[in-house]
Structure formats: structure tokens, C-alpha cells
Design a protein around this motif. Structure first.
Motif, short mmCIF file in Angstrom:
data_model
loop_
_atom_site.label_atom_id
_atom_site.label_comp_id
_atom_site.label_asym_id
_atom_site.label_seq_id
_atom_site.Cartn_x
_atom_site.Cartn_y
_atom_site.Cartn_z
N GLY A 222 -9.35 -40.36 -89.58
CA GLY A 222 -8.82 -40.75 -90.79
C GLY A 222 -8.19 -42.37 -90.45
O GLY A 222 -7.66 -42.77 -91.46
N ARG A 261 1.36 -39.07 -89.43
CA ARG A 261 1.78 -38.08 -90.11
C ARG A 261 0.98 -37.31 -90.99
O ARG A 261 1.45 -36.18 -91.45
CB ARG A 261 2.97 -38.73 -90.72
N GLU A 262 0.13 -38.04 -91.63
CA GLU A 262 -0.84 -37.33 -92.48
C GLU A 262 -1.38 -36.01 -91.94
O GLU A 262 -1.62 -34.95 -92.67
CB GLU A 262 -1.92 -38.38 -92.87
N LYS A 265 2.25 -33.52 -91.60
CA LYS A 265 3.34 -33.51 -92.65
C LYS A 265 3.47 -32.43 -93.47
O LYS A 265 2.21 -31.90 -93.92
CB LYS A 265 3.68 -34.78 -93.36
N ASP A 269 -0.47 -29.75 -101.11
CA ASP A 269 -1.54 -30.29 -101.68
C ASP A 269 -2.88 -30.42 -100.45
O ASP A 269 -4.02 -29.86 -100.77
CB ASP A 269 -1.37 -31.79 -102.28
N THR A 270 -2.44 -30.74 -99.57
CA THR A 270 -3.32 -30.67 -98.48
C THR A 270 -3.36 -29.42 -97.68
O THR A 270 -3.68 -29.54 -96.01
CB THR A 270 -3.41 -32.06 -97.63
N GLY A 271 -2.76 -28.45 -97.91
CA GLY A 271 -2.80 -27.02 -97.28
C GLY A 271 -1.62 -27.11 -96.27
O GLY A 271 -0.76 -27.76 -95.89
N ASP A 272 -1.65 -25.67 -95.58
CA ASP A 272 -0.73 -25.51 -94.46
C ASP A 272 -0.55 -26.43 -93.35
O ASP A 272 -1.57 -26.88 -92.86
CB ASP A 272 -1.00 -24.25 -93.75
N SER A 275 -2.08 -25.40 -89.69
CA SER A 275 -3.52 -25.19 -89.81
C SER A 275 -4.24 -26.61 -89.72
O SER A 275 -5.20 -27.07 -89.16
CB SER A 275 -3.74 -24.54 -90.98
N ARG A 276 -3.63 -27.44 -90.77
CA ARG A 276 -3.99 -28.96 -90.77
C ARG A 276 -4.25 -29.53 -89.45
O ARG A 276 -5.04 -30.28 -89.04
CB ARG A 276 -3.47 -29.41 -92.04
N PHE A 279 -6.54 -28.26 -86.86
CA PHE A 279 -7.93 -28.82 -87.30
C PHE A 279 -8.18 -30.14 -87.17
O PHE A 279 -9.23 -30.78 -86.72
CB PHE A 279 -8.33 -28.33 -88.64
N TRP A 280 -7.26 -30.96 -87.36
CA TRP A 280 -7.18 -32.47 -87.46
C TRP A 280 -7.43 -32.89 -85.97
O TRP A 280 -8.30 -33.79 -85.82
CB TRP A 280 -5.93 -33.08 -87.99
N ALA A 282 -8.36 -30.82 -83.76
CA ALA A 282 -9.81 -30.36 -82.97
C ALA A 282 -11.05 -31.17 -83.51
O ALA A 282 -11.98 -31.54 -82.70
CB ALA A 282 -10.03 -28.84 -83.44
N THR A 283 -10.88 -31.60 -84.69
CA THR A 283 -12.00 -32.45 -85.47
C THR A 283 -12.21 -33.69 -84.65
O THR A 283 -13.30 -34.27 -84.29
CB THR A 283 -11.85 -32.76 -86.49
N PHE B 117 -8.74 -34.25 -103.76
CA PHE B 117 -7.78 -35.06 -103.02
C PHE B 117 -8.08 -36.66 -103.09
O PHE B 117 -9.24 -36.81 -103.55
CB PHE B 117 -8.06 -34.94 -101.48
N ARG B 119 -7.73 -40.22 -101.12
CA ARG B 119 -7.52 -40.81 -100.09
C ARG B 119 -8.05 -42.11 -99.85
O ARG B 119 -9.42 -42.22 -99.93
CB ARG B 119 -8.21 -39.85 -98.89
N LEU B 276 -15.00 -26.31 -87.95
CA LEU B 276 -15.80 -27.13 -87.03
C LEU B 276 -17.23 -27.17 -87.04
O LEU B 276 -17.85 -28.18 -86.61
CB LEU B 276 -15.09 -26.81 -85.76
N ARG B 296 -7.58 -25.59 -98.04
CA ARG B 296 -7.27 -26.86 -98.41
C ARG B 296 -7.06 -27.74 -97.00
O ARG B 296 -7.25 -28.85 -96.51
CB ARG B 296 -5.83 -27.34 -98.98
N ALA B 297 -6.16 -27.00 -95.94
CA ALA B 297 -6.05 -27.37 -94.70
C ALA B 297 -7.03 -27.73 -93.90
O ALA B 297 -7.14 -28.50 -92.89
CB ALA B 297 -5.09 -26.40 -94.03
N TYR B 300 -9.24 -30.82 -96.46
CA TYR B 300 -8.89 -32.01 -96.39
C TYR B 300 -9.21 -33.15 -95.17
O TYR B 300 -10.07 -34.23 -95.38
CB TYR B 300 -7.19 -32.15 -96.77
N PRO B 301 -9.21 -32.44 -93.99
CA PRO B 301 -9.43 -33.08 -92.91
C PRO B 301 -11.14 -33.33 -92.74
O PRO B 301 -11.59 -34.32 -92.34
CB PRO B 301 -9.23 -32.34 -91.71
N THR B 304 -12.15 -35.83 -94.81
CA THR B 304 -11.65 -37.47 -94.07
C THR B 304 -12.86 -37.56 -93.16
O THR B 304 -13.22 -38.79 -93.11
CB THR B 304 -10.31 -37.05 -93.62
N ASN B 308 -15.16 -41.05 -92.83
CA ASN B 308 -15.08 -41.99 -91.80
C ASN B 308 -16.51 -42.07 -91.29
O ASN B 308 -17.12 -43.28 -91.23
CB ASN B 308 -14.24 -41.21 -90.65
N GLU B 353 5.81 -44.61 -90.26
CA GLU B 353 5.99 -43.06 -90.63
C GLU B 353 6.88 -42.61 -89.29
O GLU B 353 7.47 -41.82 -89.52
CB GLU B 353 4.64 -42.46 -90.91
#
Lengths: 320, 444
Positions: A222, A261-262, A265, A269-272, A275-276, A279-280, A282-283, B117, B119, B276, B296-297, B300-301, B304, B308, B353
Motif C-alpha cells: 500500500g 499505521r494503516e 492501527k 472497519d479493516t478487521g482485527d 491479524s491485519r 498479514f500485511w 506477510a504479504t 473499503f 482506499r 497468502l 476484513r483483516a 483489506y490488505p 490493497t 498495487n 502518523e
């Protein structure tokens, strides 16, 4: 009619850099890792060699600042003030293949830890874990020259990687690596030409290509991930097509995720958020590997676990 | 592979009659090779040559559409292996799978519909629902499809290998052009009939290998189905990854028509592992990824990541110019300014931030250029900055007139102050200096 599968015949081979030296080799490491060595694109071992499953290292700091994200801090709450224990936990509980310590606290503009203090930290780290080590400075050129020279000596015979060499500051760190036969991490900022330029500068200065690992900067998911993805992919394709100066293993970090922070944080709305964040990270790491990175440095244990599992499944594609 | 002018010339009458409007057949062939002329201009060309030329002009991966109305999805028609070579055009579609015997179909679909979402100015959400007949009962399947249809207008994937079950499902939603999944070597004749009768795209499923998959897709095409989607089947991830790459290569580099279709993939694993696998499909060559969960967790990624990977690499991505509020600013919060190249914005916003200092960030329209480039190109100047300060309404939000500019453009401070009447403060040269800078600034 048999279907002929289109296999690419690449002419280039990525150099292999081994870090860590066992007792029999004059070091004290209990394991070592090999980076690179491929003659194919990632995980396409059917058309060439892809000999080494990309190792996943974990990143720690000599000091942890207040603004360090809670999610990344939490798994290490009990050890985070002690780099040796932190590293040990990474290796023993979370299977880190290597440990990278960033000596940010030595920065004169920040905590300004002395070289002697830093030496103590590195000695403890060396004792605490047997995996190969990477030691990065704080980014302050003058101080890094001293810190990395010290690190090179403390780790003599251990075959570490020292970093980060940058276009504006690479000479003293090059000297530090060459004096004890360590490897060097060449950093460049999202630019294939700069990545190449770094390797040229280093080899012109006397560093052997087989001692260089490139870090072309992995932007976070992102936050420009697509630039990194294409820069890494282009570097790897150019190397496989025969550009010798780029035939160097690539190592990427997911550190940038922890600036966004996205990713972590609190926001229903964008989940736990844990976990986010996991996954962020890992991805981000996985996409670097798919683009061509040969190794990763990561932070969160669960992200490490997930990427390791993916790498294991991807690596076993077999013959086509 | 695309035909060269010489390949085409060999198929032309070689009479140089000039009826096509070009002086010679070779000149005409060169225009054809460059796609600047149509073979129809030649009145004497043989049918065989015409067919060859027309088929070689077709895109390497067929464009296939699923669904109808404004949620219709286009996929395929990709032309490169690597995004930097041109761009990836049709973003992968994510589908959530529900089982026909599950008691909570409606609430699952409802939750998916509500999961939206935003973004960087783009709306992102799940694209499809896949309904799997686990019961193998036609009546049950049909009522599950009705239930889903009542809750959403997204394109559907109907998952059953039993033609009798599929037929009942299609009775409910056939006119919405769902993707029929799937034709196999055992049922393809009946499935092809259903696809034709309902004018729906058809997935062909064969897990034993690419050659067998190609055979099956040929048979389905011969049976009269044009809109085909490939499913490589369940197999270890490493194998699947290799085959996804090979299918793309065969289509793009070899113009191998039987595999020149979009690919559907069912992600394995659970939670982050499933996510994944979906990420791998996103980066490397899937057109639809079906998932069993839509947390959602994870979504959302994942969305995203898609955003990208599917941006045009030749075009800088821009964020909308204007005021961005970070960390919940108030009237005494600092005001900073930067440019609208997305990477610049994200870096600066991220660093603000991190500082946790409540701030306003003004984003100037620099046509997607970074601060230094825009400054050098006169796209980010004291004039454009003044214009932004005056037009965006920041003066109404804060009780001071102080603006922090990037250190690299310190040279504009005098003029900016003169033009705008705002006191100009020169910030750090690099965004990474912002956390420390802002904390000290706010503390002072």
C-alpha cells in the motif's frame, strides 16, 4: 501431440553468498545460510536451479523506542530490552534462520550509545544465538565507521553481513567487511540503476562481488509495494539475462510495514489489528520473494511463520 | 507468436493488383502486420489465409465477461508476463464461496455485501460469490442460488460437476451470466450444452496436467462454447504456481489458443494461509481467486495488494489534492505541505502518523511528481502552494498562519511568505526526519 512446455533458458546465474561460519570453519555458529545461487525465476526450479529455499531472518534493535508499534512489540514484551534474549526467542521459538541487529541507539542524534556499549551488545548477541548474524549501523556515517569496525573485529571468523552500504557512505563499511572477510549489504532506494551503481562502487573499491548482497528497498504494502515489486523483478530478469554486476543475491526487509499505521492501527472497519498487521507484513514479504528476493528480514513471529509455510509449499513444485 | 509481414505476404495472392489501396502485396502485408489495415481490403484472399490472419490477430488471452449489469467483471486479455513491460489490465476478482447446505448463506452474503473499503480514492470490495453444491441436491442448490441472488447483484460462480444440479441453478440465475464451474472430461458435453443454452461462460477443470487441460478446453470450444475459464485443479501450491506461470507463457509467448483463457483458482488453507495463497494468485496470473473466508483483516490488505499490482507502471499514481487530517488535528495543530505523487504522500503521511503529532497535511497538485521533481519542473512553486493554501480552506481550520514546507524546497520560503502572508517554516530535508521534527515542533 505432446504439449511442449515453454521453459526459459537463462544464461545468467545468481551468485551464492553463504553467511555464518561453523566451528570447523573457524567460527562459532551452529548453522549457516546460503542466499541466491538461482538460474531460474523464483520457485520455477523446473527450468533451472533454485537451490536455496529463501531464508527468513528476524530483525531486532539495540534499543527500542517508545514509538515502536505495540503489535510488533507484544510477542517480545519480556525480552525486548535485552537484544541477546530477544534474538534467542526469535531463533528458538520462532525459527529465525538468521538475526539482524540494527544498532540504531548508537546514533549521535539519538541515544548516542558508545562504541564500548555497542560492543557489549554484540558480544552478548554472539553468545546468545548460533545462527548467522547481520549487523547494521544507525545510518550516521561517522559513528557507523567506528561501530561497524568494532563489529567486524568482534565477529572475526564468524562470516557476518554488515550494512548498510549506501551511495554516499560505503567506504568505511567496505573496509570493515574486507578486513575480516565478512559480507556487505548494499542498499539502494527503489532504483535498478542505483542498485547496479552500488555494486560497481563496491567492486571498484575492492569488495568482491561474491561478498555482496543487495537490498533494493522493499516498500510496504500500500506504500509503493508495486515499485519495489517491479524494481526487484527487473533486477532479477537483467541478472538472469546475463548482467553480471547484478548477479548478486537480493535481500529485502519488511520493516517499512511498521511505519505504516494503516497496517496496525485499531480500526474495526479493516478487521482485527493484530491479524491485519501480521498479514500485511506477510504479504509484503511474500511479494518480494515472488518478485525475486532471495532472503527476507521480518519482525512479527506470526508473519514469519506464514511466510515460511508458503515458501515451503512454493519451493516444492518439482519437475514439469 | 504474432505473424510477421513476411508470413502474411506468403498467404496473400501476390498479384500486386492494388485493389487494397496499397501499391504492392508486400506493402499491404506490412500494414497488416502493424494492424494498420484489415484483411477485408483484399478481395482475392483465400478463406484459409483470411482465417489464419484473423485468428492471429485475436488477443493471446481471451477477454471473458462474467455477470451482467454494472457489477459485470471482465477478465483475461492480458499481454505481458511482467507488469513493468506494460501493465496488467484486468484485476483479479475475489469470490467468497458458500455451500448450499450451509444454514447461514444469507447472513454470509449480507456481510460480504456490507464489506466495503475506500482506499486512495478507490472503492474496494469482494467481486463475486461462488455457490458450491455440497448437497448434490438440485432443489437445495436452486434454493441456495435464489437466497444469494436475493442479497446481492455480484456475478456468481455456480460450483457443481453434476449437470442436473447445474441445470436447476441456472434456471434461477442463467440470464445473469454466472460462471458455470465446471466442465470435466466426464461431463463436458452436457455442461457445454448448458453453457450454450444460457449463454454463460464455462470453467473447464482438469487437474492431471496442462496437456489434458488443453485437450478438454479444445473439446469444449468445439462443442460451441467461446467464453472459457481454466481451472488447473487442486494440487500442491508449488506445482500450481509453476503451472499458472506456464499457462500464461503458453498463451502470451506461444499464442497457444487452447490455454489462452483466464484462470480461476481455489485458494487452499485457512485464515492467513488462505490469504497468502490468494496473494500469490493475485501477483502471478489468476483472474478469479475463490476463498472460503472473507475476514476484513485479510481482505483489506489483499485488496490493497491488488490495487498495487494492477496500477499502470508507466503512470505515477496520484492522490487527490486537498487537506488530509492526520492523528486527529485541532485548530492549533501544525500545517505541512507536500505534493500529490502517491509514494510521496504515503511516505510523508506515514512519518507524520509515526510522530503521533496531530497535523494537517496539505497535498498540492503536482501532476503526480515528487517534491524535488515537481519543484524542478515548476509544478510545485510558491504560486501553486499559495493557490492551494487559499483554495483549500485551511485558514478556517486553524488559528495560526504557519506552514511547514519540505526542506528540499527551502528556496521557495521567501516568495511563499510574500504571496500567501503565511509564515513559512522549513522542515526536514527528508520525510524520515519528520517524527522527531514534529515532536520537537509541537513540544516547543
Amino acid at each position: 501431440m505432446a504439449l511442449e512446455l515453454p521453459k526459459e533458458k537463462w544464461v545468467g546465474k545468481i551468485g551464492q553468498v553463504v553467511i555464518g561460519a561453523l566451528e570447523s570453519e573457524g567460527g562459532t555458529r551452529t548453522s549457516k545460510v546460503a542466499l541466491g545461487g538461482a538460474t531460474s525465476l523464483p520457485f520455477l526450479g523446473f527450468e533451472g536451479e533454485y537451490p536455496n529455499e529463501p531464508p527468513i531472518g528476524m530483525e531486532i534493535f539495540d534499543v527500542v523506542r517508545e514509538d515502536y508499534p505495540e503489535v510488533a512489540r507484544k510477542p517480545f514484551e519480556d525480552v525486548i530490552d535485552d537484544p541477546g534474549k530477544w534474538a534467542k526467542k526469535c531463533v528458538e521459538e520462532y525459527g529465525a534462520d538468521m538475526i539482524c541487529i540494527r544498532m540504531i541507539g548508537t546514533n549521535p542524534e539519538e541515544e548516542n550509545r558508545s562504541v564500548e556499549d555497542a560492543e557489549q551488545t554484540i558480544k552478548e548477541l554472539k553468545e546468545a544465538v548460533g545462527v548467522p548474524l547481520l549487523i547494521y549501523g544507525s545510518g550516521d556515517e561517522e559513528k557507523d565507521a567506528k561501530v561497524l569496525e568494532m563489529a567486524s573485529n568482534v565477529m572475526a571468523g564468524e562470516r557476518c553481513l554488515l550494512g548498510l552500504a549506501e551511495e554516499a557512505a560505503y567506504k568505511s563499511i567496505s573496509v570493515a567487511t574486507m578486513s575480516n572477510d565478512h559480507g556487505i549489504v548494499a542498499f539502494s532506494n527503489l532504483d535498478i540503476n542505483l542498485a547496479k551503481q552500488m555494486n560497481i562502487l563496491l567492486t571498484d573499491f575492492g569488495v568482491k562481488l561474491e561478498n555482496i548482497v543487495m537490498d533494493p528497498l522493499q516498500a510496504g504494502l500500500g506504500y509503493g509495494l508495486e515499485y519495489s515489486y517491479s524494481v526487484i523483478e527487473r533486477i532479477r530478469l537483467a541478472a538472469l539475462m546475463g548482467d553480471k554486476i547484478l548477479q548478486v543475491p537480493i535481500m529485502c526487509g519488511t520493516a517499512r510495514v511498521w511505519n505504516a499505521r494503516e497496517a496496525f492501527k485499531e480500526d474495526a472497519d479493516t478487521g482485527d489489528f493484530t491479524s491485519r498487521a501480521v498479514f500485511w507484513e506477510a504479504t509484503t514479504g511474500l511479494s518480494a520473494l515472488l518478485a525475486g528476493a532471495d532472503a527476507l528480514l521480518m519482525r512479527h513471529p506470526d508473519a514469519v511463520k506464514h511466510v515460511k509455510e508458503s515458501v515451503k509449499s512454493l519451493h516444492g513444485g518439482g519437475e514439469q | 507468436m504474432a505473424l510477421t509481414a513476411l508470413d502474411i505476404y506468403k498467404k496473400l495472392p501476390q498479384t500486386n493488383c492494388g485493389k487494397c489501396g496499397f501499391p504492392t502485396c508486400l506493402a499491404f502485408a506490412m500494414q497488416l502486420a502493424n494492424k494498420k489495415a484489415s484483411i477485408d481490403a483484399c478481395p482475392d484472399v483465400s478463406d484459409e489465409a483470411k482465417e489464419l490472419l484473423e485468428s492471429s490477430a485475436a488477443p493471446p488471452i481471451k477477454l471473458v465477461k462474467v455477470g451482467s449489469g454494472d457489477r459485470e467483471i471482465e477478465m483475461g486479455d492480458e499481454v505481458v508476463m511482467h507488469r513493468h513491460e506494460k501493465t496488467f489490465y484486468h484485476p483479479v476478482a475475489y469470490a467468497l464461496m458458500v455451500d448450499d447446505d450451509s444454514p447461514d448463506i444469507e447472513s454470509k452474503v449480507q456481510a460480504t455485501e456490507e464489506m466495503k473499503f475506500e482506499r486512495v480514492g478507490e472503492e474496494m470490495q469482494l467481486d463475486m460469490i461462488a455457490i458450491r453444491s455440497k448437497s448434490d441436491d438440485p432443489a437445495k442448490f436452486s434454493s441456495a442460488v435464489s437466497a444469494v441472488k436475493g442479497k446481492t447483484s455480484v456475478p456468481l460462480v455456480l460450483v457443481s460437476q453434476n449437470p442436473a444440479v447445474m441445470e436447476e441453478g441456472l434456471k434461477v440465475c442463467g440470464s445473469d451470466r454466472p460462471l458455470i464451474h465446471a466442465a470435466t472430461k466426464d461431463n463436458y458435453e452436457k455442461m457445454a450444452e448448458l453453457a450454450k443454452a444460457n449463454n454463460c461462460p464455462l470453467a473447464v477443470l482438469e487437474d492431471s496436467g496442462l496437456e489434458e487441460l488443453a485437450e478438454l478446453s479444445k473439446k469444449v470450444k468445439e462443442a460451441g462454447v467461446e467464453d472459457i475459464v481454466l481451472d488447473l485443479g487442486k494440487k500442491p501450491l508449488g506445482r500450481l504456481f509453476q503451472e499458472l506461470t506456464l499457462v500464461r507463457r503458453l498463451a502470451i509467448k506461444k499464442l497457444f489458443r487452447p490455454l489462452g483463457y483466464p484462470v480461476i483458482m481455489f485458494a487452499g488453507g485457512e485464515g492467513a494461509s488462505e490469504g497468502l495463497e490468494a496473494a500469490i494468485g493475485t501477483v502471478k496470473y489468476a483472474s478469479i481467486v475463490v476463498m472460503k473466508e472473507a475476514d476484513r483483516a485479510i481482505m483489506y490488505p489483499l485488496l490493497t495488494l491488488r490495487q498495487n499490482i494492477y496500477t499502470d507502471p508507466q503512470k505515477p499514481i496520484q492522490v487527490k489534492p486537498g487537506i488530509y487530517e492526520l492523528n486527529g488535528p485541532a485548530e492549533d495543530s501544525p500545517v505541512l505541505i507536500t505534493t500529490n505523487f502517491s509514494l510521496t504522500y504515503f511516505t510523508v503521511a506515514g512519518d507524520i502518523e509515526t510522530s503521533k503529532v496531530p497535523s494537517y497535511l496539505l497535498v498540492a497538485d503536482s501532476e503526480g511528481l515528487s517534491v524535488m521533481t515537481a519543484f524542478a519542473a515548476d509544478k510545485f512553486t510558491a504560486d501553486t502552494a499559495t493557490e492551494l493554501i487559499e483554495s483549500c480552506g485551511i485558514a478556517d481550520k486553524v488559528n495560526h498562519k504557519k506552514i511547514i514546507i519540505p526542506g528540499q524546497v527551502a528556496r521557495m520560503s521567501g516568495k511563499l511568505n510574500e504571496n500567501s502572508g503565511w509564515e513559512v517554516v522549513v522542515g526536514p530535508r527528508d520525510s524520515s526526519g519528520l517524527p522527531k521534527y514534529l515532536r520537537e515542533y509541537a513540544g516547543a
